[in-house]
Structure formats: structure tokens, C-alpha cells
Design a protein around this motif. Sequence first.
Motif: not given
Length: 531
Positions: A350-351, A320-324, A370-371, A191-194
Amino acid sequence: MDVAIVGGGVSGLYSGWRLLTDGGLKRGSVQLFESSGRLGGRLLSVTPPDMPQARIELGGMRFTTGQETVKALVDYLQLPTVDFSVGEANNVAYLRGKHLRTGDLTDPDKIPYVLTDDERANIKDGFTVLAAQRFLQKVLGVDHVDLKTVDWEKLARSGRYEGTLLRDLAMRYVYNRSVSHEAFQYAEDTSGYDSIYFTWNAADGFPWNLSDYGATIEYKRLVEGYESLPLTIAHRYTEAGGITHLKHRLVRFDKTRLPDGKDGIELHIEHDGHEQVMLARKLVLAMPRRSLELIEQSGAVLAPEHHEVHRLIQSVVPIPLFKLALCYRTRWWEKLGITQGQSVTDLPIRQCYYWPVGDDTEAGAILIYDDGLDLDYWAGLRDNPVKFTNQGHAPSSEGLPADEWNDHPAPQLMVDEAHRLLLQMHGLQDHSDLRPYAAAYRDWGDDPFGGGANFWPQHVESYDVGHRIIHPVSNVPVYICGEAYSHAQGWVEGALATAEEMLQSHLGLKPPPYLQAAPVDSSPDSTTKVK
């Protein structure tokens, strides 16, 4: 003011525009206050150096054709869209140290997971489907379940699994009771998520994760960036006579008697180090949980003794999540046969998405998303004071979106580690020609957002909360809207749906022309899926 709105994201801007155009309010009678220096909230589109055609999303990035409110609004505003690619057969799936392609994920002989015979036979449908069917067979006492016809609201209110209310059980628990641990781990890793498996209760988590089977659901993105949606609404709001105040923070508010003898709200607004008092007949708080908690907890709504209000506010969990975003001089992934869409891994990145950058450059961008639990891995790197030095020419400030790339510097250590993991994921050795030349980073867990989304946890009757929080104190003209307390959490659709429920059910507006064929309903849209 007739209406004061606090929060310059989608739901706040949309509410102001609707009140002025369809609510019969006079020019200048609606004013919006935003604590930051920009509008758009968690929609943030940026253009990297040397990629003038790129609109990289550091916030929300897409919608589905099953999300009727946002789709109708985008069409009405004539904002151009294109397809948003996700699963491409030739993309990477690097799992348990094994390099696979996305197309391999439906072949049980290729994946490094030990599945049961039944799970191997059902792998193409997905294990979330299989888990949902099996757990609903127990809940409903039937041998077959058609997921397209399930009454999820009824189950959320009264459904039980082995005697326990569904809302009192974690989705992860029910999922693991319905399939093997290997199948659950496979579903989570791919899924790429937690957070989608570790946060939800069982009543709200499954419909949110399931697609509408039998319908054709596609992802779309806005050509000029998702931020162009709130900025377009802001333009319409201003044209209709709305007033906007940036860098104005709501300190506290309370019920008061207005000069004409009617009840209203007294707002204390801080700007440029000074506090001023303003009066409004109604107050709309277009804010997520964390932003509400940052207001002084006093007055007729937020005072500590108002236990029920605080129970409502605390009934969601900020995620919480971020984008890079990493930019490269050449799109090295194309040599691997990859052009667009998503790749996944169980490594801490993750994705990632191979982001469209236009036709006039050889450069490329990868967006890492990422989360949840994996953010612990990055915690020791994100606060490093050394920032990555961007190279190349700054993007033009003309048009949409605003030039904000350099306002979101990425920690050097995070860039180095993310780049290392990307190469490992793609089976490549590092080389000077492969290294990024620009990077941008946005952590939505920072104040005042507290998270990139908000989810319904255990022990919450979400439909009751979702309706009641819109007008939390019956004799006080204060209203709350936004994604946080919707049934399309994490999506613009949720922000618009709660705004429409507030406008139609509490402020007397009728549906707008673009929604009259299908009146807004705040019930869950089973066609939506998190991303």
C-alpha cells in the motif's frame, strides 16, 4: 497517592507532569504504572544496524503545523524538528499494474481510472474535497459550500443526509453517493490506507480527512525520533517528583473509603507475579479501548451492570495496523530519481516511505505502513516462527531513542514478500545486491493496544461520548484520557487534547503557559489529516 496514573504513553506522562508542575501536588504524590518495560506507548523510535543517525518510527511518526497543542508543546520543550516530506513528484504510484510517478496523479489522461468529465476537471483538488462539497450541498440545502467554515460539530449532532443522521451513515456510503465508484477507488488506492474510508461515520470521517484549505499545513517530525517527546516529558515528570513503575499491570480497581474518611480508589497492581493493593484519591486511566477492556470488568466503574460506561468505552473501533522497516546496503531507489517522501500502490504493501538515515552511510531504509483490510493478506505470514536475521553492527545505546531494534524481529516470510512487492512496485528485478540486510516489525493490533488508532464508527454521537467518557461515573474519582476518544484520533494531538480537557475541566488546572494564548478546545481540528 493523590493521583495514580495507569498508562505510560503520551497522555499519561503528560498528565502526571502537568499535575506536579501546574496542579500544586507534592513530590511523590503522583505515581504512574506501566505494564510494559518501556515508556512511550505508540511512539517507538528505533535505530537500525549500521545506521547510527537514523530514527525509524515503528509507531507515530509526525505532526502537522495545524495541530496547535503538540506544536506548542514541542516548541516549549525545545525539541528540534525538520520537515517531513510526503508527496514528491518523482515518487512511485503503481496502480492497476501501471507504473506512474506521483506527479502523474493529477493528469486524468495518465491514470488507469475512468472518470467523469466533472471529476477529470476537479482531480487536482482531490475527490475527498469534491465528495464533501457535493454531500454537504444536500445536507445544508445550498448550491455552494465553503469547507473552511463548516460547523462539523453541529452536523455531527443533528446533520441529516436524505433524512438519515450523518452519524448513522458510513462515510464510504456517502462518498460513493457523491462521486463515481472509479473516483472513490482512485482516492482509496492513492491514499495508501483502507481504514479511513471503511471505518468512519459520515459526520466524523470527512472533517478528519479534509485539510484546512487556505491555510499552509506542513508535516514535521522530531529529529531525535517521536519517542523523544514522551521520554522528555517523562524526564520532566521525574524531575518534578513523579514516580514511575514499569512492568506494573493494573488488574482491577474499585471505589473505597480512604483512611481519612474520604472517597478514593483501591488499585490491585500485579508485578513480578505478585499482587499488591494501593490507594489513591484519584485514578487516571490513560489508555485506549482495548487496554480498558483488559482490566478486570468489576467495581464501581467497569462492572458489567454499568451499561452506560461500557457503551462509552465501546463507541470507538480499534484500527489494526503494522509498520515494517527494511534496510538496504545501498539506496537503490535513488537510481530511479527518488530521494524521500511517500510512494503508493494498490499492492498489499500500500504505501512506503524512504526514510532519512543521515549523511554518513550509503545504506537506506524503507518503512512500510499497512492498515485495515490489507492486513488480511499478511495474516498468514506474520505468525511464521522463522524470524529475519539482522546483519550489521547493533546501534549505540547512547542518547535517544533506546536501542530497541532487535526487540522487534520481523517474520522472514513477511520480509521476503514485502521485498518482492517493493521491487514489483518500482519495476525492478530481484538481485542479491538489492536484498535487505536488516528488518524490524511492530503490529499495533497486538495487546494491550488493540490497534494503532481508534475511529468513530456509525451510530455514535462522538462529541457527547468524547466529553462524557473523561469522567464516566460522576461520583467516582476515575478519569479516562488518550487518543482513542478524541477528535484527532490517531494523532498525538488527540492524546494531548483529551488530557488537557481532563486536567482543566475536571481536575482544576489552568492552561499551561504555552497554551494560554489559545486555550485547548476538544473540537475537531480540520487542519489534521491521517498519516
